[in-house]
Enzyme design. Sequence first.
Site, PDB file in Angstrom:
ATOM      1  N   CYS A  38      59.210 -65.276  43.700  1.00  0.00           N
ATOM      2  CA  CYS A  38      59.869 -64.044  44.168  1.00  0.00           C
ATOM      3  C   CYS A  38      58.879 -62.892  44.286  1.00  0.00           C
ATOM      4  CB  CYS A  38      60.968 -63.619  43.183  1.00  0.00           C
ATOM      5  SG  CYS A  38      62.242 -64.837  42.872  1.00  0.00           S
ATOM      6  N   CYS A  72      64.937 -62.462  48.194  1.00  0.00           N
ATOM      7  CA  CYS A  72      63.907 -61.443  48.460  1.00  0.00           C
ATOM      8  C   CYS A  72      62.882 -61.871  49.498  1.00  0.00           C
ATOM      9  CB  CYS A  72      63.205 -61.045  47.162  1.00  0.00           C
ATOM     10  SG  CYS A  72      62.163 -62.349  46.443  1.00  0.00           S
TER      11      CYS A  72
END
Length: 354
Positions: A38, A72
Amino acid sequence: MKKATCLTDDQRWQSVLARDPNADGEFVFAVRTTGIFCRPSCRARHALRENVSFYANASEALAAGFRPCKRCQPEKANAQQHRLDKITHACRLLEQETPVTLEALADQVAMSPFHLHRLFKATTGMTPKAWQQAWRARRLRESLAKGESVTTSILNAGFPDSSSYYRKADETLGMTAKQFRHGGENLAVRYALADCELGRCLVAESERGICAILLGDDDATLISELQQMFPAADNAPADLMFQQHVREVIASLNQRDTPLTLPLDIRGTAFQQQVWQALRTIPCGETVSYQQLANAIGKPKAVRAVASACAANKLAIIIPCHRVVRGDGTLSGYRWGVSRKAQLLRREAENEER
């Protein structure tokens, strides 16, 4: 090119805990128990520190066998573009008919309300709420201009009901929806023509204040320009009070050390009013470029829109759009003539030297 930074793993972990958007692009973090990597700002629930490892970029994380987070999207190369995409998505969500709260908006773009509000304003120059209000006002104007009924236009613009609109009618259109639809019908506007150092001047006043200060050489042209602004407005009689107001306006135009203290009726879109407010902060005797003005309102890429807002100014000199020049310092267009712009700037420079 972004300057490389040297961070320790402890510093990276603190950025992850803070979900710091400024750390996006510096590194990515991966979670061994999920096999996912991420961005530091990802809104997903934090993993245990012992299950987290750090990589310089998405390529390294992919090579290590981790999958990119679908939330994300850390595989996108440009972190700044990623944030811009989120704000663009937020703008489109705000432009839907159903109102959306800041919390709901933040959830849909995977950001905290605080970071969304800050990034949205830094990117657009407006808060999410102001953006939504400006969009509603635009849709309302377009619907009314097409001849739709007032009630239909209000609902089409995204107001939940008529009462919600009427509570904000003045700041949305500067007049009632019915008056706007009919070109200012039943709106009382008085005007007068007078000489000033810059030629002929038309001063117009509504019930709210001075609504137009126009410059020119021909009275008929000035009157026609006013009529285009308020095609169906009533021509109110010029009483003694208004005549005094006209004298005050002319005195202010002729002598820049005589500030105008009369109330102003400033009508425009949210963006235009933002530009005009910034213009009024430019000191007498100074100039800024269109780029500098765009930067001042937090919209560095909106140079053309800023120039258009300057050209739409209806209050000559009082809103000093003449103080905006090209990036190289040369004079650009001016609604009331480049020669007047040059004259104004010379006069202001001379006054500052005294």
